[in-house]
Design a protein around this motif. Structure first.
Motif, PDB file in Angstrom:
ATOM      1  N   ALA A  38       0.698  -1.072  -0.088  1.00 13.77           N
ATOM      2  CA  ALA A  38       0.155  -0.034  -0.098  1.00 13.77           C
ATOM      3  C   ALA A  38       0.804   1.049   0.070  1.00 13.77           C
ATOM      4  CB  ALA A  38      -0.954   0.160   1.000  1.00 13.77           C
ATOM      5  N   LEU A  39       2.045   1.346   0.915  1.00 15.38           N
ATOM      6  CA  LEU A  39       2.872   2.559   0.937  1.00 15.38           C
ATOM      7  C   LEU A  39       3.680   2.753  -0.414  1.00 15.38           C
ATOM      8  CD1 LEU A  39       4.192   1.923   4.448  1.00 15.38           C
ATOM      9  CD2 LEU A  39       2.794   3.794   3.622  1.00 15.38           C
ATOM     10  N   VAL A  40       4.093   1.499  -1.132  1.00 14.96           N
ATOM     11  CA  VAL A  40       4.583   1.507  -2.404  1.00 14.96           C
ATOM     12  C   VAL A  40       3.771   1.970  -3.590  1.00 14.96           C
ATOM     13  CG1 VAL A  40       5.979   0.490  -4.172  1.00 14.96           C
ATOM     14  CG2 VAL A  40       6.381   0.041  -1.550  1.00 14.96           C
ATOM     15  N   LEU A  41       2.598   1.712  -3.384  1.00 12.40           N
ATOM     16  CA  LEU A  41       1.443   2.199  -4.281  1.00 12.40           C
ATOM     17  C   LEU A  41       1.191   3.702  -4.129  1.00 12.40           C
ATOM     18  CD1 LEU A  41      -0.870   1.735  -6.467  1.00 12.40           C
ATOM     19  CD2 LEU A  41      -2.184   1.077  -4.623  1.00 12.40           C
ATOM     20  N   SER A  42       0.987   4.280  -3.049  1.00  6.00           N
ATOM     21  CA  SER A  42       0.839   5.386  -2.855  1.00  6.00           C
ATOM     22  C   SER A  42       2.046   6.319  -3.304  1.00  6.00           C
ATOM     23  CB  SER A  42       0.808   5.683  -1.067  1.00  6.00           C
ATOM     24  OG  SER A  42      -0.477   5.110  -0.919  1.00  6.00           O
ATOM     25  N   ALA A  43       3.499   5.707  -2.789  1.00  6.27           N
ATOM     26  CA  ALA A  43       4.349   6.491  -3.378  1.00  6.27           C
ATOM     27  C   ALA A  43       4.507   6.597  -4.888  1.00  6.27           C
ATOM     28  CB  ALA A  43       5.781   5.670  -2.826  1.00  6.27           C
ATOM     29  N   THR A  44       4.057   5.419  -5.429  1.00  7.55           N
ATOM     30  CA  THR A  44       4.063   5.408  -7.069  1.00  7.55           C
ATOM     31  C   THR A  44       3.118   6.481  -7.660  1.00  7.55           C
ATOM     32  OG1 THR A  44       4.757   2.995  -7.038  1.00  7.55           O
ATOM     33  CG2 THR A  44       3.647   4.104  -9.203  1.00  7.55           C
ATOM     34  N   LEU A  45       1.851   6.487  -7.142  1.00  5.35           N
ATOM     35  CA  LEU A  45       0.946   7.265  -7.577  1.00  5.35           C
ATOM     36  C   LEU A  45       1.516   8.691  -7.513  1.00  5.35           C
ATOM     37  CD1 LEU A  45      -2.260   5.349  -6.940  1.00  5.35           C
ATOM     38  CD2 LEU A  45      -0.994   5.839  -8.937  1.00  5.35           C
ATOM     39  N   ASP A  46       2.010   9.121  -6.198  1.00  4.91           N
ATOM     40  CA  ASP A  46       2.183  10.481  -5.578  1.00  4.91           C
ATOM     41  C   ASP A  46       3.722  11.009  -6.158  1.00  4.91           C
ATOM     42  OD1 ASP A  46      -0.319  10.430  -4.670  1.00  4.91           O
ATOM     43  OD2 ASP A  46       0.200  10.078  -2.630  1.00  4.91           O
ATOM     44  N   GLY A  47       4.354  10.146  -6.268  1.00  8.92           N
ATOM     45  CA  GLY A  47       5.925  10.312  -6.714  1.00  8.92           C
ATOM     46  C   GLY A  47       6.605  10.800  -5.398  1.00  8.92           C
ATOM     47  N   SER A  48       6.044  10.226  -4.263  1.00 10.15           N
ATOM     48  CA  SER A  48       6.994  10.391  -2.903  1.00 10.15           C
ATOM     49  C   SER A  48       7.897   9.612  -2.727  1.00 10.15           C
ATOM     50  CB  SER A  48       5.800  10.271  -1.884  1.00 10.15           C
ATOM     51  OG  SER A  48       6.261  10.537  -0.647  1.00 10.15           O
ATOM     52  N   VAL A  49       9.091  10.111  -2.498  1.00 14.55           N
ATOM     53  CA  VAL A  49      10.214   9.546  -1.785  1.00 14.55           C
ATOM     54  C   VAL A  49      10.205   8.968  -0.742  1.00 14.55           C
ATOM     55  CG1 VAL A  49      12.803   9.456  -1.464  1.00 14.55           C
ATOM     56  CG2 VAL A  49      11.609  10.582  -3.709  1.00 14.55           C
ATOM     57  N   THR A  50       9.430   9.921   0.134  1.00 12.86           N
ATOM     58  CA  THR A  50       9.211   9.458   1.490  1.00 12.86           C
ATOM     59  C   THR A  50       8.265   8.170   1.964  1.00 12.86           C
ATOM     60  OG1 THR A  50       9.558  11.827   2.247  1.00 12.86           O
ATOM     61  CG2 THR A  50       8.256  10.268   4.013  1.00 12.86           C
TER      62      THR A  50
END
Length: 217
Positions: A164-176
């Motif tokens: 779920a975190l990697v999915l959110s990072a992928t969609l948002d472009g978030s390195v954090t």
């Protein structure tokens, strides 16, 4: 006179049967987790290090050597072994993760080499499609572990959270968020370490470790 003849035939047949070499029993024994768990761990460590930025950005293919040659292969061997033992649930779990690791490797290779019509414009959605599909599947596996000892449910819940975190990072472009996903990978690796010590202890004549009560009796 017929009865003695029958006895003689029966005795001869029985003696012949005893003289024939008997087939050796197959090696249907052991615990497939002894291969499945450590090979899962090593691939997860490689993936986690990639997510937290241990290798430079843009080197998504860095963990593929470990994932393809060790993790995916190890999961497949464990699945086949479990199926041969009649351990359907264990075979299903290792079989599903065989699919996960193989498809991850194919996705990354596809992104790096422009396979499957994946372009720079569609790369993000392609990665999200992969993560959504596997997140839904692993959530299903998590629900199915509620009758197992709690350690297994914790393991799968952490895998869900990492996806779920990697999915959110992928969609948002978030390195954090991507790094948070990587650290969550390390969290379920720690659970994997615990489970491997447990199965190894059992395999070497020990008592194993406490795994907690199932959430559902």
């Amino acid at each position: 006179m017929s009865l003695p003849e029958t006895d003689a035939v029966g005795t001869t047949t029985a003696a012949h049967a005893k003289s024939r070499p008997q087939a050796a029993p197959g090696p249907l024994d052991g615990d497939p987790s002894l291969i499945g768990v450590p090979t899962f761990i090593v691939g997860s460590i490689a993936l986690g290090l990639t997510l937290v930025g241990y290798v430079p950005a843009g080197t998504a293919g860095a963990p593929l050597a470990v994932i393809l040659a060790a993790t995916a292969l190890g999961q497949l061997i464990a699945a086949v072994w479990a199926a041969a033992l009649g351990q359907s649930a264990v075979a299903a779990i290792f079989g599903v993760f065989t699919g996960f690791w193989l498809s991850y490797a194919v996705l990354v290779l596809g992104l790096l080499h422009g396979w499957f019509g994946i372009t720079a414009d569609t790369a993000t959605r392609s990665q999200a499609l992969f993560l959504i599909s596997w997140l839904a599947t692993i959530v299903l596996l998590t629900v199915s572990t509620l009758r197992l000892p709690a350690a297994f449910t914790v393991l799968f819940t952490l895998i869900d959270l990492a996806l779920a975190l990697v999915l959110s990072a992928t969609l948002d472009g978030s390195v954090t968020l991507q790094k948070a996903g990587g650290y969550t990978v390390f969290a379920f690796v720690a659970v994997g370490f615990y489970l491997f010590v447990h199965v190894t202890s059992l395999a070497t004549g020990g008592r194993g470790l406490p795994l907690g009560r199932p959430a559902v009796g």
